[in-house]
Design a protein around this motif. Structure first.
Motif, PDB file in Angstrom:
ATOM      1  N   THR A   8      36.290 -34.027  32.069  1.00 20.40           N
ATOM      2  CA  THR A   8      36.226 -32.849  33.112  1.00 20.40           C
ATOM      3  C   THR A   8      37.226 -33.064  34.043  1.00 20.40           C
ATOM      4  O   THR A   8      37.491 -34.119  34.639  1.00 20.40           O
ATOM      5  CB  THR A   8      34.773 -32.628  33.707  1.00 20.40           C
ATOM      6  N   GLY A  39      27.362 -26.922  32.596  1.00 18.99           N
ATOM      7  CA  GLY A  39      26.678 -28.326  31.850  1.00 18.99           C
ATOM      8  C   GLY A  39      26.447 -27.464  30.369  1.00 18.99           C
ATOM      9  O   GLY A  39      26.470 -28.474  29.424  1.00 18.99           O
ATOM     10  N   GLY A  67      28.347 -29.074  27.263  1.00 21.45           N
ATOM     11  CA  GLY A  67      27.231 -29.982  26.046  1.00 21.45           C
ATOM     12  C   GLY A  67      27.756 -29.237  24.691  1.00 21.45           C
ATOM     13  O   GLY A  67      27.852 -29.938  23.670  1.00 21.45           O
ATOM     14  N   ALA A 114      30.826 -30.959  23.635  1.00 22.94           N
ATOM     15  CA  ALA A 114      30.700 -32.225  23.066  1.00 22.94           C
ATOM     16  C   ALA A 114      30.007 -32.233  21.871  1.00 22.94           C
ATOM     17  O   ALA A 114      30.573 -33.182  21.120  1.00 22.94           O
ATOM     18  CB  ALA A 114      29.546 -32.774  24.118  1.00 22.94           C
ATOM     19  N   ILE A 130      32.466 -39.709  27.128  1.00 21.97           N
ATOM     20  CA  ILE A 130      32.362 -38.657  28.098  1.00 21.97           C
ATOM     21  C   ILE A 130      33.040 -39.366  29.575  1.00 21.97           C
ATOM     22  O   ILE A 130      32.433 -40.118  30.364  1.00 21.97           O
ATOM     23  CB  ILE A 130      31.088 -38.143  28.366  1.00 21.97           C
ATOM     24  N   HIS A 150      26.952 -33.589  36.334  1.00 16.75           N
ATOM     25  CA  HIS A 150      26.628 -33.195  34.918  1.00 16.75           C
ATOM     26  C   HIS A 150      26.373 -34.605  33.975  1.00 16.75           C
ATOM     27  O   HIS A 150      25.987 -34.634  33.132  1.00 16.75           O
ATOM     28  CB  HIS A 150      27.885 -32.618  34.237  1.00 16.75           C
ATOM     29  N   ALA A 151      26.499 -35.751  34.826  1.00 17.60           N
ATOM     30  CA  ALA A 151      26.018 -37.230  34.094  1.00 17.60           C
ATOM     31  C   ALA A 151      24.689 -37.123  33.732  1.00 17.60           C
ATOM     32  O   ALA A 151      24.362 -37.931  32.907  1.00 17.60           O
ATOM     33  CB  ALA A 151      26.626 -38.203  35.163  1.00 17.60           C
ATOM     34  N   ARG A 158      22.886 -35.014  32.445  1.00 24.10           N
ATOM     35  CA  ARG A 158      22.606 -34.205  31.112  1.00 24.10           C
ATOM     36  C   ARG A 158      22.341 -35.333  29.967  1.00 24.10           C
ATOM     37  O   ARG A 158      22.869 -36.377  30.159  1.00 24.10           O
ATOM     38  CB  ARG A 158      23.785 -33.227  30.509  1.00 24.10           C
ATOM     39  N   HIS A 159      21.847 -34.910  28.890  1.00 22.46           N
ATOM     40  CA  HIS A 159      21.929 -35.920  27.740  1.00 22.46           C
ATOM     41  C   HIS A 159      23.187 -35.728  27.077  1.00 22.46           C
ATOM     42  O   HIS A 159      23.584 -34.451  26.703  1.00 22.46           O
ATOM     43  CB  HIS A 159      20.892 -35.535  26.546  1.00 22.46           C
ATOM     44  N   TRP A 160      23.909 -36.685  26.863  1.00 21.70           N
ATOM     45  CA  TRP A 160      25.025 -36.687  26.168  1.00 21.70           C
ATOM     46  C   TRP A 160      25.144 -37.597  24.874  1.00 21.70           C
ATOM     47  O   TRP A 160      24.424 -38.597  24.763  1.00 21.70           O
ATOM     48  CB  TRP A 160      26.161 -37.283  26.916  1.00 21.70           C
ATOM     49  N   VAL A 173      28.632 -42.248  29.088  1.00 28.19           N
ATOM     50  CA  VAL A 173      29.240 -41.493  30.395  1.00 28.19           C
ATOM     51  C   VAL A 173      29.747 -42.228  31.435  1.00 28.19           C
ATOM     52  O   VAL A 173      28.968 -43.217  31.950  1.00 28.19           O
ATOM     53  CB  VAL A 173      28.203 -40.743  30.582  1.00 28.19           C
TER      54      VAL A 173
END
Length: 368
Positions: free
Chosen positions: A18, A89, A93, A96, A104, A111-112, A114-116, A120
């Motif tokens: 980002t 977000g 997502g 991704a 990431i 936004h960290a 979030r589930h990625w 991260v």
């Protein structure tokens, strides 16, 4: 570095990063991608906030390992951003999910949380709460409490947090609590983009006058008391004591720096200071705000002045103006110090961190 990584399964081939096009984050993102291009690392750079300018898009388009994806979502430090932050977000997502990146890299915080689908990394370039403390000398107003909560959640959720200086890292701990996984990687620039030409008798600076962190108002007060003109890029406003150059292209800024004898930035808040680094590569003597981050980066290679003392700033500038030998010595020290912060050094440090994060993710996956 080149070549060996191509057979390394821990090297992330695809990175979703980002960014915003507002300031130094854009420069940092493109430089890092440029530095890692020889390793075959592909970056998808997803921007939020004001869209990149045509010139910025051209710069990104010149990098074969960069794909640019734009949006208009408000950034987390903007006014009433949270609906946009949440929508961004979801957008990130989906990116991704489509890209299946190996890592990431977030140049923001919220936004960290979030589930990625990949490790991260959060890069901490600046922070509203530390800005308030440094510039206004106070804690943030209550309307920034949601920002504090969201940023804290993001920092705690990240697999790793990196900052460009120890000073910036310390402010994160002060404002958001202890962070378990963190480190320092200084920013870097490509020294080949800058040069020292025949030096001329003027002081140069860059920034917007509304940005209190750059503290150009102190330089304006000092400018009327010194014998050289002060030229400032970044503002179209007219100022009696200064020569306002307006918004300049990166090449035009580099030309100004190549001819300037002194670069002055009496900053109250500057987590690293890319402009000072560019000035050092250009052979300028540095006069900077005496804050922890700038002292950390430049050590004895700059003159440091209390940002809130314009009289002392004028005195330091005039003393330097009157001493050509001192100008030469400081410029040489700054050039030597700047060699620590080249693009290659930054790229190698990030490459090592990227590998460590992907290696850890692989171990976790194997143990599951």
């Amino acid at each position: 570095m080149k070549g060996a990584a191509m057979t390394d399964s821990t090297l992330p081939r695809k990175i979703l990063m980002t960014a915003d096009a507002v300031g130094g984050v854009w420069t940092y993102a493109l430089d890092l991608a440029r530095g890692l291009a020889p390793e075959g690392v592909q970056f998808t750079i997803a921007t939020m906030g004001p869209r990149p300018t045509p010139a910025q898009k051209r710069d990104a388009g010149h990098l074969p390992n960069v794909s640019l994806v734009e949006s208009d979502y408000r950034l987390e430090w903007m006014e009433e951003p949270w609906n946009d932050v949440d929508a961004a977000g979801e957008w990130l997502g989906q990116l991704a999910a489509d890209l299946a990146p190996d890592l990431i890299h977030l140049n923001g915080y919220a936004h960290a949380a979030r589930h990625w689908p990949a490790p991260v990394l959060v890069a901490a370039h600046s922070c509203v709460l530390s800005w308030w403390r440094a510039v206004r000398g106070m804690r943030n107003p209550e309307e920034w409490n949601e920002y504090r909560r969201r940023v804290a959640r993001g920092l705690q959720a990240a697999d790793f947090v990196v900052a460009p200086t120890r000073a910036m890292l310390a402010t994160l701990g002060d404002n958001y609590g202890d962070l378990p996984r963190l480190g320092v990687i200084p920013n870097g620039r490509d020294a080949r983009k800058f040069r020292a030409a025949r030096k001329e008798p003027f002081v140069f600076s860059a920034g917007r006058f509304w940005d209190e962190s750059k503290n150009l108002s102190a330089l304006e007060k000092a400018a009327g008391r010194i014998s050289w003109p002060v030229r400032v890029a970044g503002s179209d406003e007219e100022h009696n004591a200064l020569v306002s150059l307006g918004k300049l292209s990166p090449d035009a800024v580099a030309d100004e720096l190549s001819r300037a004898t002194i670069f002055c930035l009496p900053a109250r808040y500057e987590p690293f200071g890319l402009s000072a680094l560019e000035a050092a590569f250009s052979g300028c003597a540095l006069v900077l705000g005496g804050i922890a981050s700038l002292r950390e980066v430049w050590e004895d290679a700059a003159l440091f002045v209390d940002p809130d003392d314009s009289t002392a700033l004028a005195g330091a500038l005039q003393q330097l103006i009157s001493d050509p030998e001192r100008q030469r010595q400081l410029a040489q020290r700054a050039q030597r110090q700047a060699q620590r912060y080249g693009l290659q050094a930054m790229a190698e440090r990030y490459l090592s961190l990227y590998r460590g994060l992907t290696r850890q993710a692989q171990l976790v996956k194997e143990a599951a």
